[in-house]
Design an enzyme around this catalytic site. Sequence first.
Site, short mmCIF file in Angstrom:
data_model
loop_
_atom_site.label_atom_id
_atom_site.label_comp_id
_atom_site.label_asym_id
_atom_site.label_seq_id
_atom_site.Cartn_x
_atom_site.Cartn_y
_atom_site.Cartn_z
N CYS A 232 -5.09 3.93 -0.81
CA CYS A 232 -5.28 2.74 -1.65
C CYS A 232 -5.54 3.18 -3.08
O CYS A 232 -6.31 4.11 -3.31
CB CYS A 232 -6.48 1.96 -1.11
SG CYS A 232 -6.86 0.47 -2.05
N LEU A 233 -4.91 2.49 -4.03
CA LEU A 233 -5.10 2.84 -5.45
C LEU A 233 -6.56 2.69 -5.88
O LEU A 233 -6.99 3.35 -6.83
CB LEU A 233 -4.21 1.97 -6.35
CG LEU A 233 -2.70 2.22 -6.25
CD1 LEU A 233 -1.95 1.24 -7.15
CD2 LEU A 233 -2.34 3.65 -6.62
N GLN B 27 -7.78 -5.98 -7.18
CA GLN B 27 -7.77 -4.59 -7.65
C GLN B 27 -7.62 -4.48 -9.17
O GLN B 27 -7.85 -3.42 -9.74
CB GLN B 27 -6.64 -3.81 -6.98
CG GLN B 27 -6.84 -3.62 -5.49
CD GLN B 27 -5.72 -2.79 -4.90
OE1 GLN B 27 -4.69 -3.30 -4.53
NE2 GLN B 27 -5.92 -1.47 -4.87
N GLY C 86 1.90 -1.17 -3.29
CA GLY C 86 1.34 -2.51 -3.18
C GLY C 86 0.09 -2.61 -4.03
O GLY C 86 -0.56 -1.60 -4.30
N HIS D 14 -2.45 -4.60 4.63
CA HIS D 14 -3.40 -3.92 3.73
C HIS D 14 -3.71 -4.81 2.51
O HIS D 14 -4.88 -4.98 2.14
CB HIS D 14 -2.80 -2.57 3.30
CG HIS D 14 -3.62 -1.79 2.33
ND1 HIS D 14 -4.14 -0.54 2.62
CD2 HIS D 14 -3.99 -2.05 1.05
CE1 HIS D 14 -4.80 -0.10 1.55
NE2 HIS D 14 -4.73 -0.99 0.58
N GLU D 15 -2.66 -5.37 1.91
CA GLU D 15 -2.86 -6.17 0.70
C GLU D 15 -3.55 -7.50 1.02
O GLU D 15 -4.41 -7.95 0.27
CB GLU D 15 -1.53 -6.42 -0.02
CG GLU D 15 -0.77 -5.16 -0.45
CD GLU D 15 -1.60 -4.13 -1.19
OE1 GLU D 15 -2.58 -4.50 -1.86
OE2 GLU D 15 -1.29 -2.93 -1.08
N HIS E 187 -7.17 -7.04 1.25
CA HIS E 187 -7.83 -7.01 -0.06
C HIS E 187 -8.27 -8.41 -0.49
O HIS E 187 -9.32 -8.58 -1.12
CB HIS E 187 -6.88 -6.48 -1.15
CG HIS E 187 -6.89 -4.98 -1.30
ND1 HIS E 187 -8.00 -4.27 -1.68
CD2 HIS E 187 -5.90 -4.06 -1.18
CE1 HIS E 187 -7.71 -2.98 -1.76
NE2 HIS E 187 -6.43 -2.82 -1.45
NI NI Z 1 -5.35 -1.04 -1.38
#
Ligand code: NI
Length: 149
Positions: A88-89, A51, A46, A130-131, A134
């Site tokens: 998380c990236l 991000q 995701g 989660h997304e 963000h």
């Molecule tokens: Ni994330």
Amino acid sequence: MAVRQLRYDGDPLLRKKSREVTIIDDRIKILIEDMKETMYKEDGIGLAAPQVGIARRVVVIDIGDGFLALINPEIITQEGEEIDSEGCLSIPGKLGKVRRPFKVKVKYLDLEGNEKIIEGTGLLARVLCHEIDHLNGVLFIDKIIDDDE
Ligand code: NI
């Protein structure tokens, strides 16, 4: 299409509330294509627009069941709870246990501007939450109840 530069924890943009998309124009469509390419290149499941430095309410997801792009996603119902490990990236190397709803229903716009509803349980519910976090400037590290060893 292009892979975009990821933003990492500490970048103030990750803490901003992203703006709703009002017109799905070429810029938004290119953003989604680029987010897709960036997510796959980084082996993520995701990715949210902030991000990659864009504070708009757009997320992409693929938990292995196919690609999803969600514009202006919003949780409309949630049920149950589940604690599981998350990463998380934007926070490489960090994993932690987070409590999330077991099941969510999310409404969103697709690329054509049609209102859609997606229902997710388990991992999909987790990634959706989660997304969407963000988009509100919330990171999973804010919600960790236990660090993974
Ligand atoms: Ni994330």
